[in-house]
Motif scaffolding. Sequence first.
Motif, PDB file in Angstrom:
ATOM      1  N   SER A 141       3.103   6.254  -1.282  1.00  0.00           N
ATOM      2  CA  SER A 141       2.317   5.576  -0.257  1.00  0.00           C
ATOM      3  C   SER A 141       2.949   4.233   0.081  1.00  0.00           C
ATOM      4  CB  SER A 141       0.883   5.357  -0.752  1.00  0.00           C
ATOM      5  OG  SER A 141       0.204   4.457   0.084  1.00  0.00           O
ATOM      6  N   ARG A 142       3.431   4.118   1.289  1.00  0.00           N
ATOM      7  CA  ARG A 142       3.998   2.853   1.746  1.00  0.00           C
ATOM      8  C   ARG A 142       2.935   1.753   1.706  1.00  0.00           C
ATOM      9  NH1 ARG A 142       8.379   0.893   4.083  1.00  0.00           N
ATOM     10  NH2 ARG A 142       8.142  -0.911   5.440  1.00  0.00           N
ATOM     11  N   GLN A 143       1.709   2.093   2.094  1.00  0.00           N
ATOM     12  CA  GLN A 143       0.632   1.111   2.112  1.00  0.00           C
ATOM     13  C   GLN A 143       0.345   0.588   0.695  1.00  0.00           C
ATOM     14  OE1 GLN A 143      -0.647  -0.310   4.888  1.00  0.00           O
ATOM     15  NE2 GLN A 143      -1.462  -1.727   3.371  1.00  0.00           N
ATOM     16  N   PHE A 144       0.375   1.468  -0.293  1.00  0.00           N
ATOM     17  CA  PHE A 144       0.184   1.064  -1.684  1.00  0.00           C
ATOM     18  C   PHE A 144       1.245   0.036  -2.081  1.00  0.00           C
ATOM     19  CE2 PHE A 144       1.080   1.348  -6.179  1.00  0.00           C
ATOM     20  CZ  PHE A 144      -0.185   1.287  -6.751  1.00  0.00           C
ATOM     21  N   LEU A 145       2.503   0.347  -1.772  1.00  0.00           N
ATOM     22  CA  LEU A 145       3.592  -0.562  -2.132  1.00  0.00           C
ATOM     23  C   LEU A 145       3.478  -1.886  -1.377  1.00  0.00           C
ATOM     24  CD1 LEU A 145       6.612   1.900  -2.341  1.00  0.00           C
ATOM     25  CD2 LEU A 145       5.270   0.938  -4.220  1.00  0.00           C
ATOM     26  N   LEU A 146       3.119  -1.839  -0.106  1.00  0.00           N
ATOM     27  CA  LEU A 146       2.943  -3.077   0.662  1.00  0.00           C
ATOM     28  C   LEU A 146       1.835  -3.936   0.061  1.00  0.00           C
ATOM     29  CD1 LEU A 146       3.381  -1.778   4.312  1.00  0.00           C
ATOM     30  CD2 LEU A 146       4.882  -3.394   3.099  1.00  0.00           C
ATOM     31  N   SER A 147       0.747  -3.315  -0.368  1.00  0.00           N
ATOM     32  CA  SER A 147      -0.344  -4.051  -1.005  1.00  0.00           C
ATOM     33  C   SER A 147       0.131  -4.709  -2.299  1.00  0.00           C
ATOM     34  CB  SER A 147      -1.520  -3.120  -1.317  1.00  0.00           C
ATOM     35  OG  SER A 147      -2.096  -2.648  -0.128  1.00  0.00           O
TER      36      SER A 147
END
Length: 85
Positions: A71-77
């Motif tokens: 998950s890109r969003q997980f990593l960005l968070s």
Amino acid sequence: MIHFVYIIESEADGTFYIGVSSDPEKRLERHNLPHKGFTSRKRPWKLVYKEKFCDKSEALKRERFLKGQKSRQFLLSLINGSSAG
């Protein structure tokens, strides 16, 4: 020996790469040198995140967990300091 899980981001296309190293800054230099492999095609890279661990096995567990998120969003968070993972 201290080890780090690190995340680098391709300045070419924003792709993330997750790895483990005892010296993430030196490892980043090697990712940015000409070589074969995944990171060679997406240079230059910049270090965007690192976590410190007291032993390599714990760092490797965390690396596997992060790679498993898909998950890109997980990593960005995580990179932006939210309480991910």
